[in-house]
Design a protein around this motif. Structure first.
Motif, PDB file in Angstrom:
ATOM      1  N   MET A   1     -15.360   6.673   1.302  1.00 53.29           N
ATOM      2  CA  MET A   1     -14.104   6.881   0.598  1.00 53.29           C
ATOM      3  C   MET A   1     -13.334   5.555   0.613  1.00 53.29           C
ATOM      4  O   MET A   1     -13.314   4.866   1.622  1.00 53.29           O
ATOM      5  CB  MET A   1     -13.304   7.973   1.309  1.00 53.29           C
ATOM      6  CG  MET A   1     -11.988   8.267   0.667  1.00 53.29           C
ATOM      7  SD  MET A   1     -11.003   9.552   1.460  1.00 53.29           S
ATOM      8  CE  MET A   1     -12.100  10.922   1.496  1.00 53.29           C
ATOM      9  N   ASN A   2     -12.707   5.236  -0.496  1.00 54.44           N
ATOM     10  CA  ASN A   2     -12.005   3.960  -0.508  1.00 54.44           C
ATOM     11  C   ASN A   2     -10.713   4.049   0.302  1.00 54.44           C
ATOM     12  O   ASN A   2     -10.132   5.117   0.470  1.00 54.44           O
ATOM     13  CB  ASN A   2     -11.825   3.429  -1.936  1.00 54.44           C
ATOM     14  CG  ASN A   2     -10.600   3.924  -2.659  1.00 54.44           C
ATOM     15  OD1 ASN A   2      -9.584   4.214  -2.056  1.00 54.44           O
ATOM     16  ND2 ASN A   2     -10.699   4.009  -3.964  1.00 54.44           N
ATOM     17  N   LEU A   3     -10.274   2.917   0.804  1.00 54.22           N
ATOM     18  CA  LEU A   3      -9.140   2.846   1.721  1.00 54.22           C
ATOM     19  C   LEU A   3      -7.838   3.323   1.071  1.00 54.22           C
ATOM     20  O   LEU A   3      -7.047   4.016   1.702  1.00 54.22           O
ATOM     21  CB  LEU A   3      -8.984   1.413   2.240  1.00 54.22           C
ATOM     22  CG  LEU A   3      -7.943   1.181   3.309  1.00 54.22           C
ATOM     23  CD1 LEU A   3      -8.224   2.058   4.519  1.00 54.22           C
ATOM     24  CD2 LEU A   3      -7.934  -0.279   3.713  1.00 54.22           C
ATOM     25  N   GLN A   6      -7.820   7.102   0.998  1.00 53.80           N
ATOM     26  CA  GLN A   6      -7.614   7.630   2.353  1.00 53.80           C
ATOM     27  C   GLN A   6      -6.144   7.535   2.756  1.00 53.80           C
ATOM     28  O   GLN A   6      -5.580   8.482   3.294  1.00 53.80           O
ATOM     29  CB  GLN A   6      -8.483   6.876   3.366  1.00 53.80           C
ATOM     30  CG  GLN A   6      -8.329   7.394   4.790  1.00 53.80           C
ATOM     31  CD  GLN A   6      -8.716   8.849   4.933  1.00 53.80           C
ATOM     32  OE1 GLN A   6      -9.767   9.250   4.475  1.00 53.80           O
ATOM     33  NE2 GLN A   6      -7.869   9.645   5.546  1.00 53.80           N
ATOM     34  N   ARG A   7      -5.528   6.413   2.472  1.00 51.38           N
ATOM     35  CA  ARG A   7      -4.106   6.243   2.808  1.00 51.38           C
ATOM     36  C   ARG A   7      -3.237   7.203   2.001  1.00 51.38           C
ATOM     37  O   ARG A   7      -2.255   7.739   2.514  1.00 51.38           O
ATOM     38  CB  ARG A   7      -3.683   4.801   2.574  1.00 51.38           C
ATOM     39  CG  ARG A   7      -4.245   3.860   3.612  1.00 51.38           C
ATOM     40  CD  ARG A   7      -3.817   2.444   3.384  1.00 51.38           C
ATOM     41  NE  ARG A   7      -4.312   1.591   4.444  1.00 51.38           N
ATOM     42  CZ  ARG A   7      -4.341   0.277   4.373  1.00 51.38           C
ATOM     43  NH1 ARG A   7      -3.903  -0.347   3.286  1.00 51.38           N
ATOM     44  NH2 ARG A   7      -4.805  -0.437   5.384  1.00 51.38           N
ATOM     45  N   THR A   8      -3.592   7.429   0.750  1.00 53.22           N
ATOM     46  CA  THR A   8      -2.858   8.373  -0.088  1.00 53.22           C
ATOM     47  C   THR A   8      -2.989   9.786   0.465  1.00 53.22           C
ATOM     48  O   THR A   8      -2.000  10.535   0.532  1.00 53.22           O
ATOM     49  CB  THR A   8      -3.356   8.307  -1.545  1.00 53.22           C
ATOM     50  OG1 THR A   8      -3.206   6.967  -2.022  1.00 53.22           O
ATOM     51  CG2 THR A   8      -2.588   9.267  -2.439  1.00 53.22           C
ATOM     52  N   GLU A   9      -4.182  10.161   0.882  1.00 49.51           N
ATOM     53  CA  GLU A   9      -4.379  11.482   1.490  1.00 49.51           C
ATOM     54  C   GLU A   9      -3.574  11.618   2.782  1.00 49.51           C
ATOM     55  O   GLU A   9      -3.032  12.688   3.074  1.00 49.51           O
ATOM     56  CB  GLU A   9      -5.865  11.720   1.749  1.00 49.51           C
ATOM     57  CG  GLU A   9      -6.642  11.980   0.476  1.00 49.51           C
ATOM     58  CD  GLU A   9      -8.137  12.143   0.705  1.00 49.51           C
ATOM     59  OE1 GLU A   9      -8.620  11.890   1.831  1.00 49.51           O
ATOM     60  OE2 GLU A   9      -8.829  12.518  -0.262  1.00 49.51           O
TER      61      GLU A   9
END
Length: 120
Positions: A1-3, A6-9
C-alpha cells in the motif's frame, strides 16, 4: 500500500474514533469543530511539552486558533469546557491574575488512550 494512502486511512480512523462516546467521552466536544480540535491539540501540547516559555492561557489559545474562529467563539468554547470540567483554569503561580488552562485528568486519559488506539 502506498504511504499516502496509509496516512489518509490513519486520518480517517483518527476522525472516526474521536467520536467514540463509550471510550473517549472527554474528547467528544473537541471533535465537533475544527477550532475545538485545534484547542485540544494545543492544550495537550502545552501540557506534554512542559515548556516554561509556553503558558497555556485563554489569550495563548485565542492567538493559536484565531485563523479558525473569532476570539469570542474561542473564549466561549474554552469557558464551556471549563464549566463541563474537561479543561481546568487555575491561577498562575507567577501572576495570580493569569488563568492557566490545563486538561482534566479524564481528558488526559482519554487523549492518551486515543493516541494509543491510533498507533495500533
Amino acid at each position: 500500500m502506498n504511504l499516502t494512502l496509509q496516512r489518509t486511512e490513519n486520518l480517517i480512523s483518527a476522525f472516526e474514533t474521536i467520536n467514540d462516546k463509550s471510550n473517549f467521552k472527554a474528547l467528544i466536544n473537541f471533535r465537533r469543530t475544527v477550532y475545538g480540535f485545534k484547542i485540544l491539540i494545543d492544550v495537550m501540547y502545552c501540557e506534554l511539552a512542559n515548556n516554561a516559555d509556553v503558558i497555556c492561557t485563554k489569550e495563548y489559545l485565542t492567538k493559536k486558533v484565531s485563523s479558525l474562529a473569532s476570539r469570542a467563539t474561542i473564549i466561549n468554547f474554552i469557558n464551556d469546557q471549563i464549566s463541563i470540567g474537561t479543561l481546568i483554569a487555575s491561577n498562575s503561580i507567577v501572576d495570580g491574575r493569569i488563568k492557566v488552562i490545563t486538561p482534566s485528568e479524564d481528558l488526559r486519559n482519554d487523549y492518551r488512550l486515543w493516541l494509543e488506539y491510533l498507533a495500533k
